[in-house]
Write an enzyme that holds these catalytic residues in place. Sequence first.
Site, mmCIF file in Angstrom:
data_model
loop_
_atom_site.group_PDB
_atom_site.id
_atom_site.type_symbol
_atom_site.label_atom_id
_atom_site.label_comp_id
_atom_site.label_asym_id
_atom_site.label_seq_id
_atom_site.Cartn_x
_atom_site.Cartn_y
_atom_site.Cartn_z
ATOM 1 N N TRP A 70 23.337 -13.432 -28.589
ATOM 2 C CA TRP A 70 23.923 -14.231 -27.509
ATOM 3 C C TRP A 70 23.004 -14.338 -26.309
ATOM 4 C CZ3 TRP A 70 28.379 -12.105 -24.073
ATOM 5 C CH2 TRP A 70 28.191 -10.759 -23.766
ATOM 6 N N ASN A 88 22.541 -9.441 -34.543
ATOM 7 C CA ASN A 88 22.558 -8.754 -33.257
ATOM 8 C C ASN A 88 21.162 -8.869 -32.635
ATOM 9 O OD1 ASN A 88 23.925 -5.512 -32.332
ATOM 10 N ND2 ASN A 88 22.722 -6.915 -31.123
ATOM 11 N N ARG A 96 29.340 -3.072 -30.718
ATOM 12 C CA ARG A 96 27.962 -3.535 -30.516
ATOM 13 C C ARG A 96 27.797 -4.971 -30.993
ATOM 14 N NH1 ARG A 96 25.182 0.911 -28.950
ATOM 15 N NH2 ARG A 96 26.410 2.815 -29.222
ATOM 16 N N GLY A 155 28.559 -7.539 -28.455
ATOM 17 C CA GLY A 155 27.621 -7.678 -27.348
ATOM 18 C C GLY A 155 27.938 -6.761 -26.185
ATOM 19 N N ASP A 195 28.117 -3.484 -25.508
ATOM 20 C CA ASP A 195 27.822 -2.100 -25.887
ATOM 21 C C ASP A 195 27.315 -1.338 -24.657
ATOM 22 O OD1 ASP A 195 25.666 -3.893 -26.007
ATOM 23 O OD2 ASP A 195 24.519 -2.592 -27.318
ATOM 24 N N GLU A 241 18.638 -6.334 -15.745
ATOM 25 C CA GLU A 241 19.593 -6.886 -16.710
ATOM 26 C C GLU A 241 21.021 -6.914 -16.184
ATOM 27 O OE1 GLU A 241 20.118 -4.632 -20.292
ATOM 28 O OE2 GLU A 241 20.224 -2.715 -19.261
#
Length: 646
Positions: free
Chosen positions: A221, A258, A381, A384, A386, A579
Amino acid sequence: MNTIKFKYILGLFVIVILVACQQEQKPEYLNHAFLLEKLIKQEDTDGDKKITIEDKGPKRFEFVNQKGVSFLIEGTYQLSNLLQELAITGDDESIDIDKITEKPTDRISRLIKTRFWNNLTRSIDKQGLAKVLEDTKSTTDTLRLYIPHRDTAAAKYFNTLTTEFSKLEVVILPEEITPEYVNKINQKPGILNLAHDAIDKEYKGKLFVVPGGRFNEMYGWDSYFESIGLLIDGRADLAMVMADNFAYQIKHYGKILNANRSYYLTRTQPPFFSSLVKEVYLNNPKVSKEWIAENLKMVIQEYETVWMKKGIRLTNTGLNRFYGEGIGMPPETEEGHFDFELKKYAEKHQLSLEEFKEKYRNRDLIDTELDSYFTHDRSMRESGHDTSNRLDGVCANLNTVGLNSLLYKYETDIAYLIKNVFDNAFEVNGTKYESAIWLLKAEERKKMMNVLMWNEEKGSFYDYDFIIQKQVPVVSATNFYPLWAGICSKKQASVLLEGLFENLVQKGGISGTTDITDKNDPNAPQRQWDYPNGWAPHQMLLWKGLMTYGYDNEAQELIYRWLWTITKNAVNYNGTIPEKYDVVDATHKVYAEYGNVGTEFDYITPSGFGWMNASYQLGLSLLPIDLKNKLDQLIDPDEIFTKTNM
């Protein structure tokens, strides 16, 4: 003869001395390394190779540019800009004073567009192989590349490179990839190959953009949100090859991964492929009908084979769940990540923690309760998120609002593309599709979401636990995805807006959840996707969702709060763009679980962080000029916006 040699050697010695003297006499403004060292010595008082508000220097530095013009640089922001420019500019280039005094929003946006995207771009071929094969989570020296069973062109190409890359090991995957096989190769981690072109008969890996920092793989994603920023910055070429790499993964690995690492082979990620194809179609007038057709076929294949497979990700409610298949502990986590949970099971089996981990990892000891926990963990996870207390230990039991909103959008996106691009007639492997079929699927999903997930009393959508057949009354940003997907009625949108501002809007943006930390256990880990942290994808989706329903003013407030957080931290901390943020305190100093990728660098951040960069570019594109001007002045959002909605 000896005299001649002596004179010759003496002459060379004199020349060397003269050159050295000239270098010593070289004006300091022509020697950027000298200036950089001088600036660091004076202003970087904590020795981290950055100039931030925490440094105790005089915060003023006289600088002479290449033309001999003197400037007095003052304040953290301009001094850190000078530091950055000195670090990236050669001695033969003049320092541009306009870049040092540049408005913060202009500087951040310019660096994203001209520097960060390029630094985040990778390819899996001879040119990009060494960088891509790096894995900070692996302790082996072997650089392992896994090739899909049917990609014979890639196998042939990379096998020819093994003599040039001595540490390279090429492994051909089996035709059927099972959880047992993936568990077997967990001790032999490596990168999974992606798509390629043959340009003039030469193998060229298709480009992809990585999140940033330690990551060198293409994440699911993340790639969609990065592509939003790429399209804004005129890089439709990169957004399109990201889609091509999605299609390659579906064809060869059975799903959008992932990330393209071997230990992710049993996991997908939140589905955004249809959104990416539609965004490219709407924002790139040069895109061909053939490109859309090829990728739309793979969107439909993913929908039918990954998400609508009964008993896996499609549940008996008719709605979907995340379900990360696999065996044992997720191997990509740092050592000690699961110790909080594993201690309970070690005590249960009367073993030390290390003994229990070793036996469980090798499957010498099987605990079905713990196996179930890790099924939920892998599913979390796959989501997304996690990790989050909202999903920990229960994720595989949930029809989540977020996932079903995304699949509703798949259904409406597919309908839209079939109608507008293919004149309401599209064929995949002999099966003909019309837009009405997909609109019916979407309507059925919306109906079930309203039955099982909508809580009229609370005015909110909630995740639905289909095992105990109850809603899970946790407020999270994903509860508001129906705004973005267009599921809500006007009345629902109105009450969702009220709930969003009441529960999740903080000084610096939207938090991932309300505070759901376990207050009864002081040792419980803080989850990085929970309060007080905020993440770029949540902001981007909810901005657009609110605007879809006409709440432009509210969206602009949320945009301002988020961009203010990014801008303030970049101005005060040497351009840092990480992030995630703590949106309550509006700081990048987040220490939950994995730390904060993107905060460790020398002099200048090389790439920011992918979806953070994209959120900045999207936010600026939606923000009116008066708020942009306030943003450059770092005016506190609470001085601009009333708190009546908060």
